[in-house]
Design a protein around this motif. Structure first.
Motif, short mmCIF file in Angstrom:
data_model
loop_
_atom_site.label_atom_id
_atom_site.label_comp_id
_atom_site.label_asym_id
_atom_site.label_seq_id
_atom_site.Cartn_x
_atom_site.Cartn_y
_atom_site.Cartn_z
N UNK A 167 0.88 -1.18 0.00
CA UNK A 167 0.00 0.00 0.00
C UNK A 167 0.91 1.22 0.00
N UNK A 168 0.42 2.30 -0.57
CA UNK A 168 1.26 3.50 -0.59
C UNK A 168 0.44 4.69 -0.16
N UNK A 169 1.06 5.56 0.66
CA UNK A 169 0.37 6.82 0.94
C UNK A 169 1.15 7.99 0.34
N UNK A 170 1.96 7.67 -0.65
CA UNK A 170 2.70 8.72 -1.36
C UNK A 170 1.70 9.54 -2.18
N UNK A 171 1.61 10.83 -1.90
CA UNK A 171 0.54 11.60 -2.54
C UNK A 171 0.80 11.84 -4.03
N UNK A 172 2.03 11.65 -4.46
CA UNK A 172 2.31 11.84 -5.89
C UNK A 172 2.12 10.59 -6.73
#
Ligand code: ADP
Ligand code: MG
Length: 356
Positions: free
Chosen positions: A38-43
């Motif tokens: 999962x990623x919470x990288x906004x880009x």
């Protein structure tokens, strides 16, 4: 080794069945390995699960894709000229970038070579790589070089760019969208059958010359495919943005099922609408293969499979080299192939699965 034996022993003790990789298949293995990422990288706009990853870089988006070609699995040097192989290794990556409606800009190349390769041979490979870069206006910006115990490995990463709103994903199809395909299908697979046959003849008598007369087109489709930049440009010129898109590397059925799964829809395609080249029909007859099966499951055509809204029908029909082969349906559990005799068959992905 010790660890593996112990692991197998304890797992068996617990009565658990150890899943073999071949049971999962390629896509099952990827899902298995990546399901908890999962990623919470906004880009990051798209990670795993499309033709490329997509992330925001300033006002535009960057797209990244990578492919690994392994000697004996993806290519056979008996009939793959190294220049063609270099060319193909690049364009199969560019095809993934075009399939996102984006523009490829840069590539990196990693090679592992065994001692059987001469400097001349690697120069040939590179002449194909550089020709593809020139033809598609991309720059080679790096890579890595290693030795290998067995054969040649080529891994290429392609980097592209696009405006955020131009990017087309596998997930955007809507019910009643028309399913379109560029060019024709099955040619690369049938070209491969011919090359395999000639390889066997050659191995039994090395004085024999390959008999490829009349089949140059399908052989070229196998050895030196071209990605469909022209289709992307034509659609843009007609102001048509596909609702979903994928390139056909593993066969029409497999790729269409990806569009269905990612868009949560069903589909219905018609055998009589599937475009097949005259040389493919002739080759299929010669090999007693079903032309439609070759088109559905053959793979490596690097054509584009995409969906457009129904109201684009007339406009699409005017564009040469695009065929409408069916439509998407809201019944996500129904994926149908309508045979020429009207019988509806369930569409199954029998494409190329290297892990089986
Ligand atoms: P394509 O056929 O368009 O090249 P693939 O079927 O190879 O795409 O890959 C499907 C998706 O799975 C892509 O997003 C790809 O980056 C990802 N993927 C493939 N192999 C791996 C892996 N070993 N680890 C993580 N992601 C992977
Ligand atoms: Mg792809």
């Amino acid at each position: 080794m010790q660890v593996n034996i112990l692991h197998t022993f304890f797992m068996a003790e617990k009565g658990k069945k150890i899943k073999e990789i071949s049971e999962l298949g390629e896509f099952g293995l990827i899902d298995h390995l990546t399901k908890n990422i999962k990623s919470d990288d906004k880009n990051l706009i798209k990670g795993i699960g499309d033709d490329t990853a997509v992330f925001k870089t300033g006002n535009t988006c960057t797209l990244v894709t990578t492919d690994l070609l392994v000697e004996g699995i993806h290519f056979n040097l008996i009939y793959s000229p190294l220049k063609h192989l270099g060319y193909k290794a690049v364009v199969v990556n560019l095809s993934d970038i075009y399939a996102m409606n984006a523009t490829p800009k840069y590539i990196t190349i990693s090679l592992a070579l065994s001692s059987k390769f001469s400097l001349n041979a690697i120069e040939e490979l590179y002449s194909g790589i550089l020709l593809a870069c020139k033809n598609y206006n991309v720059e080679l910006i790096g890579g890595d070089t290693s030795s290998s115990l067995s054969g040649l490995f080529i891994s290429i990463t392609a980097i592209g760019e696009a405006k955020k709103n131009d990017i087309v994903y596998r997930s955007g199809a809507k019910p009643n969208d028309l399913i379109c395909v560029s060019g024709n299908l099955g040619a690369a697979y049938l070209g491969l059958q011919l090359l395999e046959r000639e390889k066997e003849v050659f191995l039994s008598d090395t004085s024999m010359q390959p008999q490829l007369d009349g089949f140059e087109y399908i052989v070229e489709r196998q050895l030196k495919p071209e990605p469909r930049r022209d289709i992307i440009e034509t659609l843009r010129n007609h102001n048509i943005k596909p609702t979903s898109m994928i390139d056909i590397s593993d066969g029409l059925s497999s790729e269409l099922l990806h569009l269905c799964k990612n868009s949560d829809l069903g589909c219905r395609i018609f055998e009589e609408k599937i475009p097949v080249a005259p040389q493919s029909i002739a080759a299929a007859e010669m090999f007693r293969l079903d032309t439609s099966l070759a088109a559905l499951n053959g793979g490596e055509d690097y054509e584009l499979l995409f969906t457009v809204p129904l109201d684009k029908k007339e406009e699409i029909e005017k564009i040469p080299d695009i065929s409408i082969i069916g439509y998407m349906t809201s019944a996500s559990e129904e994926k149908f192939f309508v045979a020429k005799n009207g019988i509806e068959l369930e569409l199954k992905a029998q494409g190329w699965n290297p892990l089986k």
